[in-house]
Design an enzyme around this catalytic site. Structure first.
Site, PDB file in Angstrom:
ATOM      1  N   LYS A 122      63.816  86.811  20.517  1.00  0.00           N
ATOM      2  CA  LYS A 122      63.966  86.891  21.967  1.00  0.00           C
ATOM      3  C   LYS A 122      65.434  86.698  22.315  1.00  0.00           C
ATOM      4  O   LYS A 122      66.060  85.729  21.886  1.00  0.00           O
ATOM      5  CB  LYS A 122      63.111  85.801  22.630  1.00  0.00           C
ATOM      6  CG  LYS A 122      63.044  85.860  24.136  1.00  0.00           C
ATOM      7  CD  LYS A 122      62.125  84.761  24.660  1.00  0.00           C
ATOM      8  CE  LYS A 122      62.030  84.792  26.171  1.00  0.00           C
ATOM      9  NZ  LYS A 122      61.163  83.687  26.683  1.00  0.00           N
ATOM     10  N   HIS A 124      66.700  86.433  25.462  1.00  0.00           N
ATOM     11  CA  HIS A 124      66.920  85.837  26.774  1.00  0.00           C
ATOM     12  C   HIS A 124      66.130  84.541  26.862  1.00  0.00           C
ATOM     13  O   HIS A 124      65.375  84.208  25.954  1.00  0.00           O
ATOM     14  CB  HIS A 124      66.488  86.792  27.900  1.00  0.00           C
ATOM     15  CG  HIS A 124      65.035  87.176  27.820  1.00  0.00           C
ATOM     16  ND1 HIS A 124      64.569  88.139  26.944  1.00  0.00           N
ATOM     17  CD2 HIS A 124      63.940  86.703  28.481  1.00  0.00           C
ATOM     18  CE1 HIS A 124      63.253  88.265  27.086  1.00  0.00           C
ATOM     19  NE2 HIS A 124      62.847  87.400  28.010  1.00  0.00           N
TER      20      HIS A 124
END
Length: 240
Positions: A122, A124
């Site tokens: 991921k 963010h």
């Protein structure tokens, strides 16, 4: 292995959910099996609770938990691990359920956490590939459903080590107790144990299923199914 009480509770629930079935099944390996197990059907509250208790009976006993020199025997066993790691995807819900169940094992287990990996990092928010407890400098037990060739386990070990964690054990839901190949007489579980140098255990094994069938504890499975399982064991059984 799990306690006898945990196994007795689990078997009828696995059958009711069709997570454990009997018939003729072609496995990914090409072998023709007289039974089939899938953890994809472990989704009801009652079944997950039983699964959690069965795993916990393994994880609260040696070699995963022992009495400590800093505790008296009356204080109970102390976990020799900090985190239960559930590899994506099937290991994720199992590791969470088992961690929750360990709260019932006493105060020594209050600090046990769980963690799992994302298939894709991921970029963010909190980012990264790990969700749950950080693995750095932690003792980790890998929790998964089954092991076929051990590929997924090796990947999990690599992820944990890359995060600075130390794998101290593995617990599966079921081991088929069959050899990896004609050239490798050990089971995948035994190969993993030898390679990693840590305890690798399972809640249930092939012999447990045979014993349950022979004891008349599995509805719809009788002498015919037992004979088929004996033939299968003779043909593919591991030598460990």
């Amino acid at each position: 292995m799990a306690s006898d009480a945990a196994k007795a509770e689990l078997f009828p629930l696995l059958l009711k959910a069709s997570a454990l079935t009997f018939g003729t099944y072609t496995l990914k390996s090409g072998r023709i099996s007289p039974y089939f197990f899938t953890s994809s059907l472990l989704h009801t509250s009652g079944l997950l609770a039983a699964v959690g208790r069965a795993y916990a009976s393994v994880l609260t006993s040696p070699p995963f938990s022992n009495t400590s020199s800093q505790h008296s025997a009356s204080d109970g066993n102390v976990p020799q691990y900090d985190i239960l790691f559930g590899p994506a995807y099937k290991g994720i819900p199992i590791s969470a359920v088992v961690t929750r169940e360990l709260e019932n094992a006493g105060k020594n287990f209050d600090g046990v956490s769980y963690s799992f990996n994302r298939k894709e990092a991921k970029d963010h928010g909190e980012g990264g590939t790990i969700v749950g407890a950080p693995l750095k400098d932690k003792r980790v037990v890998i929790i998964d459903d089954v092991m076929t060739a051990g590929t997924a386990l090796r990947e999990a070990v690599s992820i944990i080590q890359a995060q600075g964690g130390k794998v101290v054990g593995v617990v599966l839901l079921l081991t088929r107790q069959e050899r990896v190949s004609d050239d490798e007489p050990r089971s995948a579980m035994k190969v993993a144990e030898d390679e990693l140098g840590v305890p690798v255990s399972a809640v249930l094994n092939f012999e447990d299923i045979m014993d349950a069938v022979e004891g008349g504890k599995i509805e719809g499975a009788g002498p015919e199914q037992l004979e088929q399982m004996k033939v299968y064991r003779e043909k593919y059984g591991s030598r460990d």
